[in-house]
Structures are given as C-alpha cells and as structure tokens.
Design an enzyme around this catalytic site. Structure first.
Site, PDB file in Angstrom:
ATOM      1  CD  GLU A 211      -1.608  -2.411   1.778  1.00 18.63           C
ATOM      2  OE1 GLU A 211      -0.222  -2.440   1.936  1.00 18.63           O
ATOM      3  OE2 GLU A 211      -2.410  -3.204   2.286  1.00 18.63           O
ATOM      4  CG  LEU A 212       4.917   3.400   2.185  1.00 15.41           C
ATOM      5  CD1 LEU A 212       3.823   4.431   3.029  1.00 15.41           C
ATOM      6  CD2 LEU A 212       5.982   3.054   3.093  1.00 15.41           C
ATOM      7  CE  LYS A 213       5.618  -0.665  -6.630  1.00 16.47           C
ATOM      8  NZ  LYS A 213       6.940  -0.034  -7.052  1.00 16.47           N
TER       9      LYS A 213
ATOM     10  CE  LYS B  41      23.063  -3.076  -3.051  1.00 15.22           C
ATOM     11  NZ  LYS B  41      22.582  -4.514  -3.252  1.00 15.22           N
TER      12      LYS B  41
ATOM     13  CG  HIS C 270      24.493   5.559 -13.039  1.00 17.57           C
ATOM     14  ND1 HIS C 270      25.708   5.236 -13.149  1.00 17.57           N
ATOM     15  CD2 HIS C 270      24.028   4.602 -12.266  1.00 17.57           C
ATOM     16  CE1 HIS C 270      25.970   3.766 -12.922  1.00 17.57           C
ATOM     17  NE2 HIS C 270      24.771   3.679 -12.188  1.00 17.57           N
TER      18      HIS C 270
ATOM     19  NE  ARG D  23      13.627  -1.335  -8.331  1.00 22.26           N
ATOM     20  CZ  ARG D  23      13.991  -0.724  -9.598  1.00 22.26           C
ATOM     21  NH1 ARG D  23      13.642   0.144 -10.015  1.00 22.26           N
ATOM     22  NH2 ARG D  23      15.052  -1.593  -9.944  1.00 22.26           N
ATOM     23  CB  CYS D  24       9.087  -3.683  -3.125  1.00 19.45           C
ATOM     24  SG  CYS D  24       8.308  -2.256  -2.132  1.00 19.45           S
TER      25      CYS D  24
ATOM     26  CD  GLU E  85      21.530  -9.274 -19.584  1.00 23.88           C
ATOM     27  OE1 GLU E  85      20.797  -9.015 -18.140  1.00 23.88           O
ATOM     28  OE2 GLU E  85      22.777  -9.396 -19.440  1.00 23.88           O
TER      29      GLU E  85
ATOM     30  CD  GLU F 109      28.500   0.993 -11.437  1.00 22.96           C
ATOM     31  OE1 GLU F 109      28.304  -0.302 -10.475  1.00 22.96           O
ATOM     32  OE2 GLU F 109      27.982   1.862 -11.224  1.00 22.96           O
TER      33      GLU F 109
HETATM   34  N1  GLN Z   1      24.432  -8.245 -17.534  1.00 21.84           N
HETATM   35  C1  GLN Z   1      23.794  -7.524 -16.528  1.00 21.84           C
HETATM   36  C2  GLN Z   1      23.173  -6.243 -17.355  1.00 21.84           C
HETATM   37  O1  GLN Z   1      23.849  -5.817 -18.268  1.00 21.84           O
HETATM   38  C3  GLN Z   1      24.400  -7.155 -15.626  1.00 21.84           C
HETATM   39  C4  GLN Z   1      23.783  -6.313 -14.414  1.00 21.84           C
HETATM   40  C5  GLN Z   1      24.428  -6.002 -13.200  1.00 21.84           C
HETATM   41  O2  GLN Z   1      25.485  -5.359 -13.413  1.00 21.84           O
HETATM   42  N2  GLN Z   1      23.897  -5.672 -12.104  1.00 21.84           N
HETATM   43  O3  GLN Z   1      22.094  -5.764 -17.000  1.00 21.84           O
HETATM   44 ZN    ZN Z   2      27.086  -3.905 -12.834  1.00 17.58          ZN
END
Ligand code: GLN
Ligand code: ZN
Length: 764
Positions: free
Chosen positions: A16-18, A116, A700, A521-522, A490, A671
């Site tokens: 509900e909160l979401k 996190k 991002h 986000r859940c 994917e 990354e």
């Molecule tokens: N192969 C995944 C993607 O490109 C890797 C995801 C991730 O780094 N968390 O989405």
């Molecule tokens: Zn990654």
C-alpha cells in the site's frame, strides 16, 4: 522477561505504501490521503504486534521513504539546494525532493546519493555534512507518531532512533577540510533534546540503534562514541535507553559499553552466537539488561526453539529473569510480511517458513515454552527434524557431486598467459576490443509483452517470437555501432537472478514476498529451500539463436553463484558455501552446454560479489575462500580457447584487487566511470594480471559522453594497465536507458576506441 521488536516492515501487506507514494508523486492523491494511508499501515502494524503479546512495540520505524532520511529531517540536516526551492511548501515535498530530486518549473535539483545499508539490500539516502554544521529539531514525525501510538495500543511504545555515531558514520563530508565525527559535539545536544521531549510526552523506553558497533572502528569513531554516550547516559535516570547492535557481534568494541550506564544492551546472537558467554560475563558486574536478538530478521526460516531456549535459560541463569529481554536480531524490514498471503508454496516448505508477522509470534512461543508448554517445543523440534530428511529438500546426487569437487575442477586447464595467447590467435581482436555488459534498453513494449504473457493474452510461442525479433534488432544495432563482441540484450529476463531461480531445482518464488529495496521500490527475492541443481538448459536456445544471426562473436550471459545467493533467501540448514557450490555446479553445466553449442565467449556476472563482503575485515578471507571457489567451479570447466568474462558493479575495488584476480576470469568488466576511474588507483600497487574493461561511460544519466571524454578515460586506463589487456565498454545498466541515448553514446565509444588504436604510441 520482556519481549520486544526492533522494527516492522512498513510497505503494507499489499504494498500500500508503494502505491500511495507513487500516486502522490504523480498527483493522483493529495498529501492528506498519503498521510491517511501511512497512518493506517502504522496502526495495523502496531495492532498485530500488540496482539502477539509484545511488551514493547517500536514506533518511528515507519517511513515514507527511508528511515535515515527521516533522521536527516529530524535533525535539520538538509542540504541547501532543497531548502532554497521556494515553491516547496510542505515538509513531505521537501523530503521527497531530497530522495528523488526536484524537476519542476525550471528547477532541476538532483536527488541525494543513495547506498546500501550495511550488508543488506536496503538502500538509504546518504546524509551530507558540512564543516561546523549545526543541527536542530526540524521534523516532528517522531513526536507525532509517539502521540499516535499512545492512543492506539496499551503496550509500551518504544520510539526508535538511529544513534548519533551510526548517523554520522553513514553520511559523507561535502568538503575535505574536516572529519564528520567532529560534528558530534554539535549533534549531541539535539539528541538530548529529542530524548527529553519524548520523555515529556510519556516515553519510558527509547531504542537507539548503533549497528556501527559491529564494525572495525577508527580512533575518531571510538572517541565520538565515548563522548556521545557519556552525555546520553546522563539522561538514564529519566528514561530507559536500549542500545542496539545487529548484523554481527560487538566483542571487539565491548570496552565502549564499559563506561556507560544505559539500561539495556541488544546483541545479535544469530549472526554471532559465540559472543553470548562473553557478554554475559561482562554484564554480570553491571546492572544492565541484556536483550537477546534470537529470531532472524534477515532470513525467513522458522526459529530453532531448542537453540533459543538454551540461550535464554543461560542468560536468565546468570542475570535473572528481570534482566533478560528477547527480540529478533534486527529490524524485520528485511523480510516479507505475512506467510498467510502465500498460495503456491508447497506445504512441506511453507511449514518451515516464517515472515515478519509469524516471527513476532515466535517470541510468545518462546515465552510459553519457558512457562512450561513443552508441546510447542516438541512441535517445533519435530518440524525441523522432518525437514532434515525431507526428499523435497535433499538430493543425495547433488550432495555427492559437491563432495567430489576436486582441485582440477576449480582450475582452468592452462595459465592465463597460455589461454590469452590461444584466445588472441583465435579471435584476432584489435587492440581495445569493444563490448557491452549485457542488457539493452528494456522498453515499455517489452514490459507490455511480459504482462500479456502473464495474463495469457499472448501464448509462449508468440512471446518468444517477439523476443527473437528484438534480439535480431539489437544485433543489427550493435553491428552498426561496430562493437567487437555482441550480446543478445537479455530481453527474455525480468531480473538476472529471478530468471535463473525459476529454472533451477531447489528454488521457489513467492506470490507476495516483497521487501523494500529503496523508497517505493520493492523486490521479491527467490527462496533457496533445497539442494540446487540444473534441470535443463537455461540460456542456450536464446544465445545460439542470437549467434546464428551474426558473424560477429556473441557473448553468452549468465548470473554467477555468489550473486544468485546474495539476492535470495538462502536455506540455513547447511553452510552457505555448500549452497554456493551447488549453484556453481549448475552454472558450470550451463557454461559447458554453451561451449558445446559453439559459443566462444561466456560472461558470468557477479555484481554482488563486493556487497557480500563481511562487515569485519577479519572475516574477509573465509568469505573469499568460498566465493572465489564457487566462481571458479562455475567457470573452469571450459577449453583454453573459450573466453570467460565476468562483471562487477561499484568501483571500490582497490582493497580487493588480489582476490578479484584469483577469480582468474579472462576478462573482467567493472563499473568505474562514475568515479572517473578511481578504480585505477589500486593498479599502482597491484598489477592486475588478466584483461580488464573499466567502464568508460556513465550510464546513470541521460547525458551522451563525448568522444574526447571517453578518450581521456582510455588514456588514464592505459597509464595503469598494459594496453593489450584493456577492453572498452560502458558501465552496466544499459537496460535503464533510452535507445537514442544508448546508440549515440556507444557510437562515441567505438569512435574513441578507433582513435585510441591509431594513436597508441601517444597513449603510453
Ligand atoms: N548483465 C547485466 C546487465 O547488463 C549485469 C547487471 C549488473 O551489473 N547488475 O544488466
Ligand atoms: Zn554492474
């Protein structure tokens, strides 16, 4: 013996909160309606806990977005840009603008950083600190909720605060000229005010969370802690303070508790049962109450009552009944709410699972057992005994295979140098080969396809045909961009762990097992209840289809064993390493199938390897021992010529470069671009032996990186890494971007690689 709880999930049983927050953000409801829904959730949570017989019930554990952000508002720690937006009138809008950014009427203020919460998958908003920062009570949330709970329940309400040291620890200095722990003297008077105000409202107990007590603390943090709690101790004649620690043991920092005189100390005897005897010994001389964190708030399995009763009886024996409390080890925020809303879990499994509501009732079970009700104890004992031999859970063949893993199974046939030579001969890549991390934009169209499949408006065949069309499209696009190693995109995967969990034996997914990840986000983590094995091929069809549509090399895409573990609820009846090796063997089989089907490059993603690191450094070695072994089981069954890639998120790798190199992946992509190649610092001290692709463009933001920018990053990398070992790729997460951004950015990336190849002499 009092029973209490540290925190209850706040998202509501139907999320509900979401729904309410999202409706508010998109102007579908007003703030009054939002507050009303919040109030209803809080009331329900309190009533459930009261009904179960808890003596102390937490309040202020509710949050519209994040409890760390709530603290920032309570303490008036609000960065400038948000405060100076004149068109924000309500505090709730200021709050959400800090969490989500503010883009309206010409204003464009970014959201605050998020990261996190300790070793969990919960994300909090990182507080920002300035030199000499002052604090003051800004938000009344905690006081209002205390008034509210007083009216709703007869049990004792217990407001929850994040402790001052943990709060400072979680934040970040915005200037280099000071240390955030220096702010403690400005911060403590405000904490004192808050505690006094709560006391004046009638509060008899206050819970102060200091999970930093389980970490390796610096001298600065130790001094700040001592100062803070000497001051807070002065209030103890007026109100009972319960200081909590969780997620690990506190023995290393026990001396910090010596000089303070709070009423009660909470410890986690699930994560660190070994600390109990020492803590008991320590407390014998003090007047403090010991709160035993016995019920696992991080996992979903039934409590072992025999074990818990032993701990309680031993504590009562040494401290007396009045000086013992029982509780879950941590807040229940990290587990789903109510198992009664699960309809498809087989009974054999369901009867050994507990969600938050059931965990609360386990506390009264324990109390009843102590009062003499042996039936409850026997029933629990029988259930757990039955599970030990259940054919649902146990598979002797799988166990046998894990037992038979040999040294050779965790080693590639030849050393990296030999493999590299063979692979280069075979693939004939240019210098700076280019690739991506795996996913491509998951458009609305794909989400619609998936929802139609779920609602059976589309047959499986029709759905798969559509996905194939998307794969062909993404291949054409990558060919046009002129990438060297292609991926299939994917599109058939909703989530990189869920996809595999649905195909492996030993996993179930839940209907309603939602857990808050951040804000609205859940996530719904899969449950590993039994021995894990591969039932059949999982990705081969898709990857081979993709390979058949291009002459270029297609990279097979798998999720690694550590990440699958990290993002699931894992069984607790065997060492986590055993479960890791079982998953690893299943992935190994899939790798082999891909190789047998002609796939030459296979990526095994381990984005969660870093976040699985134990909180204390002393435990890192044993973590790496099993996690690296698991990855190597998964990846070592191939020929020298088959190239294994892996991928990791987050750039803080400097301290773990050596273990990362022990994975012995032929290529690792990491990354990095958000931190402008911060990662490379570590390469001065440790020369990474294998090939590596530090992300060269930040996915991002919608911004398109220029060729020059990317070239600059390639140059930086070339200064630290042998040129022959460098790959050029973006950071992960292309699936969250729009197609036009992705194409333009990747074109600039391949262009930069082309220029770099021509200007190699200038790069070194
Ligand atoms: N192969 C995944 C993607 O490109 C890797 C995801 C991730 O780094 N968390 O989405
Ligand atoms: Zn990654």
């Amino acid at each position: 013996m009092l029973k209490h709880n540290l925190g209850y999930p706040r998202i509501g049983i139907q999320r509900e909160l979401k729904k309410a927050c999202e409706a508010y953000w998109y102007n579908k409801i007003d703030s009054n309606k939002l507050f009303e829904i919040g109030k209803k959730i809080r009331k329900e949570n309190w009533k459930i806990q009261e009904k179960s017989g808890l003596d102390l019930i937490p309040c202020n554990d509710f949050s519209f977005y994040d409890h760390v952000l709530d603290m920032s508002l309570l303490l008036g720690c609000i960065p400038d840009p948000y405060l100076s937006i004149p068109i924000i009138n309500e505090k709730i809008d200021l709050y959400f603008s800090m969490a989500r950014g503010f883009q309206k009427n010409g204003w464009d203020v970014k959201a605050m950083e998020m990261t996190k919460w300790f070793n969990t998958n919960y994300h909090y908003i990182v507080p920002e600190f300035h030199k000499n920062q002052k604090f003051h009570i800004f938000s009344n949330k905690i006081f209002d909720e205390f008034e509210e709970i007083k009216k709703e329940i007869k049990s004792i309400p217990k407001p929850v605060l994040i402790g001052p040291i943990t709060y400072l620890f979680l934040g970040k200095e915005k200037e280099n000229s000071f240390h955030r722990m220096d702010l403690i003297e400005n911060l403590i008077p405000v904490y004192i005010q808050i505690i006094k105000k709560l006391k004046n409202q009638g509060s008899t107990w206050i819970q102060i969370d200091e999970p930093i007590l389980v970490l390796d603390l610096s001298q600065k943090e130790i001094e700040a802690f001592q100062y803070a709690y000497q001051e807070i101790s002065k209030l103890c004649s007026e109100v009972n303070i319960l200081l909590t620690s969780y997620f690990d043991g506190i023995l290393e920092n026990i001396s910090l508790i010596k000089d303070i005189s709070i009423q009660a100390l909470h410890i986690d005897v699930i994560e660190d049962p070994g600390q109990l005897e020492f803590i008991l010994d320590f407390l014998m001389e003090k007047k403090m109450i010991l709160s035993l964190g016995l019920i696992n708030g991080r996992n979903i399995w039934k409590n072992n009552y025999v074990h818990s009763i032993k701990k309680i009886e031993r504590s009562i024996e040494l401290l007396g009944d009045k000086r013992v409390m029982i509780a879950p080890n941590s807040s229940l925020l990290h587990i789903p709410i109510d198992i009664e809303y699960e309809y498809s879990i087989p009974n054999d499994i369901k009867e050994i699972i507990c969600f938050a509501k059931q965990k609360i009732y386990e506390l009264s079970d324990l109390e009843n057992i102590l009062k003499g009700n042996k039936d409850i104890l026997l029933k629990n004992f029988d259930l757990l005994e039955k599970a030990k031999t259940s054919s649902f859970i146990h598979d002797t063949k799988i166990k046998e295979r894990v037992r038979k893993i040999k040294e050779n199974d965790i080693k590639r046939k030849s050393s990296f140098k030999i493999r590299q030579k063979k692979q280069h001969e075979k693939f004939n890549f240019p210098f700076f080969p280019t690739t991506t991390i795996g996913s491509f934009p998951q458009t609305k169209e794909i989400r619609i396809l998936r929802s139609k499949l779920r609602k059976k408006e589309l047959s499986k065949k029709e759905y798969e045909n559509k996905i194939q069309e998307l794969i062909v499209e993404v291949i054409r696009k990558q060919e046009e961009i002129n990438l060297d190693v292609l991926v299939h995109g994917e599109f058939e995967r909703n989530d990189m762990v869920e996809f595999f969990s649905e195909k492996l034996k030993g996993f179930i997914s839940t209907d309603n097992g939602w857990v808050q990840s951040y804000g609205s986000r859940c996530v719904k983590p899969p449950v590993i209840y039994g021995d894990v094995g591969r039932i059949g091929e999982m990705t081969v069809d898709w990857i081979c289809f993709a390979q058949s549509k291009t002459k270029k090399l297609m990279k097979g895409m798998l999720t690694g064993p550590v990440t699958i573990l990290q993002w699931s609820f894992v069984r607790d009846d065997q060492p986590i390493s055993t479960t890791a090796y079982q998953i690893a063997l299943a992935i190994r089989d899939e790798v082999k199938s891909l190789e047998d089907s002609g796939i030459r490059i296979i990526q095994i993603d381990e984005p969660a390897l870093r976040e699985g690191l134990p909180l204390k450094k002393k435990d890192w070695t044993s973590y790496f021992n099993w996690s690296i072994k698991a990855f190597r089981i998964a990846s070592s069954g191939v020929k020298d010529e088959t190239q294994i890639h892996t991928h990791m998120c987050y750039s803080e790798f400097n301290d773990i470069l050596k273990p990362i190199s022990d994975l012995d992946a032929d290529v690792i992509t990491i990354e990095t671009s958000r931190s402008k190649m911060e990662l490379l610092k570590g390469f001065s001290e440790f020369s990474y032996p294998n090939e590596i692709g530090p992300g060269v463009y930040d996915i991002h933001s919608p911004r398109i990186p220029t060729v020059e920018e990317i070239l600059d990053l390639i140059k930086k990398a070339s200064n630290k890494i042998p040129i022959r070992n460098i790959w050029i790729n973006p950071d992960c997460g292309l699936k969250t971007r729009k197609w036009n951004e992705v194409i333009k950015s990747l074109k600039n990336m391949t262009e930069a690689a082309k220029i770099a190849r021509k200007k190699m002499d200038q790069l070194i």
